[in-house]
Design a protein around this motif. Structure first.
Motif: not given
Length: 160
Positions: A103-109, A141-142, A99
């Motif tokens: 630069t992934y979003t928290e949701e994508k992580k 979600k995160t 990670y």
């Protein structure tokens, strides 16, 4: 591996290098003629130009390094869900390293992590999602929320 790295470098130089140069040209064309914004400069024009050139080169070099890291395909390790806290922590550290490079979003992580669950971890995650849906709780979600739930589940001795 060396052959692959050599090929990667060759492709990078031939396809990405001209793009970086063009971006630099466009950025330079948008800079105001005198970047000191009306203040008297303590440096001569030659010194300022030399500084600007070094600064832009440093920025370009850093951007290229970052681009190389982003373009590297990193695999998120799978997680079986063994009830060994050390195994879980090792998996978490590895996934955090991946990670850090993207630069992934928290949701994508969270979604990327869940895609690599196998065995017990997959069953646990599926049951957790189903239970939350039945109880009309909001879905996880995160990555931070998922990590917290996973620590409670796979490291119970630390939370007792």
């Amino acid at each position: 591996m060396e052959a692959m790295m050599g090929e990667f470098k060759r492709m990078f130089k031939s396809s990405i290098e001209p793009l970086h140069e063009r971006i630099d040209q466009l950025e330079n064309s948008r800079l105001p003629p005198n970047s000191s914004k009306g203040r008297e400069s303590a440096y001569s024009n030659d010194e300022e130009e030399a500084f600007e050139g070094r600064y832009q080169t440093d920025q370009r070099t850093q951007r290229r390094r970052d681009d190389v890291i982003k373009d590297v395909k990193l695999k998120i390790p799978s997680f079986q869900g063994k009830s060994d806290p050390e195994t879980y922590l090792e998996w978490e550290r590895k996934i955090e390293l991946v990670y850090e490079c993207h630069t992934y979003t928290e949701e994508k992580k969270a979604k990327l992590a869940a895609m690599e669950f196998t065995d017990y971890a997959f069953i646990w995650w599926d049951q957790l999602r189903l239970s939350r849906r039945r109880n009309r709780e909001r879905p996880v979600k995160t990555w931070e929320e998922m990590r917290s739930l996973m620590r409670k589940k796979f490291m119970p001795s630390y939370y007792s």
